[in-house]
Design a protein around this motif. Structure first.
Motif, PDB file in Angstrom:
ATOM      1  N   TRP A 101      -3.181  -3.369  -2.045  1.00 38.08           N
ATOM      2  CA  TRP A 101      -3.582  -2.182  -2.801  1.00 38.08           C
ATOM      3  C   TRP A 101      -3.128  -0.905  -2.089  1.00 38.08           C
ATOM      4  O   TRP A 101      -2.638   0.035  -2.728  1.00 38.08           O
ATOM      5  N   THR A 126     -14.309   6.349   3.086  1.00 37.02           N
ATOM      6  CA  THR A 126     -14.667   6.489   1.673  1.00 37.02           C
ATOM      7  C   THR A 126     -13.537   5.989   0.773  1.00 37.02           C
ATOM      8  O   THR A 126     -12.357   6.221   1.047  1.00 37.02           O
ATOM      9  N   SER A 127     -13.907   5.324  -0.300  1.00 35.85           N
ATOM     10  CA  SER A 127     -12.915   4.824  -1.248  1.00 35.85           C
ATOM     11  C   SER A 127     -13.366   5.114  -2.671  1.00 35.85           C
ATOM     12  O   SER A 127     -14.557   5.221  -2.954  1.00 35.85           O
ATOM     13  N   ILE A 128     -12.384   5.256  -3.556  1.00 40.65           N
ATOM     14  CA  ILE A 128     -12.635   5.407  -4.982  1.00 40.65           C
ATOM     15  C   ILE A 128     -12.028   4.183  -5.651  1.00 40.65           C
ATOM     16  O   ILE A 128     -10.819   4.128  -5.902  1.00 40.65           O
ATOM     17  N   GLY A 129     -12.857   3.198  -5.900  1.00 43.65           N
ATOM     18  CA  GLY A 129     -12.324   1.923  -6.356  1.00 43.65           C
ATOM     19  C   GLY A 129     -11.509   1.302  -5.240  1.00 43.65           C
ATOM     20  O   GLY A 129     -11.930   1.293  -4.074  1.00 43.65           O
ATOM     21  N   PRO A 130     -10.292   0.827  -5.531  1.00 45.58           N
ATOM     22  CA  PRO A 130      -9.440   0.265  -4.470  1.00 45.58           C
ATOM     23  C   PRO A 130      -8.673   1.320  -3.676  1.00 45.58           C
ATOM     24  O   PRO A 130      -7.961   0.975  -2.736  1.00 45.58           O
ATOM     25  N   PHE A 131      -8.824   2.603  -4.060  1.00 38.85           N
ATOM     26  CA  PHE A 131      -8.080   3.662  -3.383  1.00 38.85           C
ATOM     27  C   PHE A 131      -8.906   4.251  -2.247  1.00 38.85           C
ATOM     28  O   PHE A 131     -10.021   4.726  -2.455  1.00 38.85           O
ATOM     29  N   HIS A 132      -8.358   4.220  -1.023  1.00 36.24           N
ATOM     30  CA  HIS A 132      -9.019   4.791   0.148  1.00 36.24           C
ATOM     31  C   HIS A 132      -8.463   6.192   0.399  1.00 36.24           C
ATOM     32  O   HIS A 132      -7.242   6.365   0.519  1.00 36.24           O
ATOM     33  N   THR A 176      -6.601  -5.884   0.396  1.00 33.13           N
ATOM     34  CA  THR A 176      -6.722  -4.445   0.633  1.00 33.13           C
ATOM     35  C   THR A 176      -5.382  -3.849   1.028  1.00 33.13           C
ATOM     36  O   THR A 176      -5.008  -2.755   0.581  1.00 33.13           O
TER      37      THR A 176
END
Length: 312
Positions: free
Chosen positions: A78, A167-173, A75
């Motif tokens: 990323w 909240t995350s969008i895929g590996p993006f927080h 994490t």
């Protein structure tokens, strides 16, 4: 070579010798020692240099072996990737735009330059503390920072948890967004100053020649100015890139590792693993990986600089 030239070379060598010795011991010596610890079994206060090979590295990349450590480290990698990308885009893009605007000989240019450069006088620690307060969400009944401002403007629908939102969008927080903004705020002035110096070094004759040939203002910047600014862009990317890859103080003081490691980076993981968990071997492995990440950025820059010097 005459005796005077030989004496001057020896004098220069002995003048540099103390710095060379200190550099060899306290930089490269400790890098070597960290590499030794990273392949050892040191897991506690007492040193243990039992050789375990790449086991500490395997634990960082294999969830089956490392468990939560591997999850956190992945994490963090990323997060570092997204932080680096958006940090560079903001600093390069806005810094170039501000430099172009200031290059128009606007009134009060020195005042604007001072305002844009002022954040550079502040440490990342101070920046982290200030922006932590700015983006602190507060509570529903007592919002703080940006949320309080949005409430006063009647934009309650835009309130959110900022760096406390997991909240995350895929590996993006999305909790990283405030961190991008805070880091870019401090370093945009740096890129602005670099680009402004580059713009002032471009002869006006080149721009006028482009206009005579029929180029518009946009065409002049696209085909003449921006190509001439490529060395500055490259230098800015290298310098800012190496800062972003080893970022620690800003995120540590602003958000820490965040909810569900949303704002965690290898630097914070290394610090907590080594100095709070006393897992020195694993902490050393994280350090070596961070060193390799920075080396991937710095070495091409050094090669490029060396080639430029040879050509000159």
């Amino acid at each position: 070579m005459n005796s005077q030239a030989r004496n001057e070379r020896w004098l220069a060598f002995f003048m540099l010798l103390p710095s060379i010795i200190l550099l060899a011991i306290f930089v490269y010596g400790f890098i070597g020692w960290t590499g030794l610890v990273s392949v050892s079994k040191w897991d506690g206060i007492a040193p243990d240099y039992t050789f375990v090979g790449l086991e500490n590295y395997r634990q960082l990349f294999s969830r089956a072996i490392g468990g939560i450590s591997a999850v956190r480290f992945t994490t963090g990698l990323w997060n570092t990737f997204f932080f680096t990308v958006f940090f560079l885009l903001l600093c390069i893009g806005i810094g170039l735009l501000l430099a172009i605007l200031l290059d128009q000989k606007v009134k009060g240019e020195s005042i604007f330059r001072t305002i844009y450069l002022f954040p550079m006088a502040i440490s990342f620690v101070v920046t982290g503390v200030v922006w932590q307060w700015i983006f602190a969400p507060g509570t529903e009944s007592r919002p703080r920072g940006v949320n309080a401002l949005l409430g006063m403007m009647g934009l309650d629908n835009l309130k959110w948890g900022w760096y406390t939102d997991p909240t995350s969008i895929g590996p993006f927080h999305i909790a990283l967004i405030p961190v991008f903004i805070a880091a870019a705020w401090q370093m945009i002035g740096y890129t602005m100053a670099m680009y402004l110096a580059g713009l002032r070094g471009i002869p006006d004759d080149l721009r006028e020649a482009g206009k005579v040939d029929g180029a518009t203002n946009v065409g002049v910047y696209r085909h003449i100015v921006l190509p001439l600014l490529r060395p500055i862009t490259f230098s800015a990317l290298i310098i800012l890139g190496h800062i972003s890859l080893k970022i620690f103080d800003l995120i540590y003081t602003m958000t820490g590792k965040g909810p569900a490691f949303a704002t965690d980076v290898p630097g914070i993981f290394m610090f907590e693993t080594t100095f709070q968990g006393n897992h020195y071997a694993q902490g050393a492995a994280i350090s070596i990986i961070m060193l390799l990440m920075v080396a991937l950025v710095i070495i091409p820059y050094l090669i490029y600089s060396f080639r430029q010097e040879v050509e000159l």
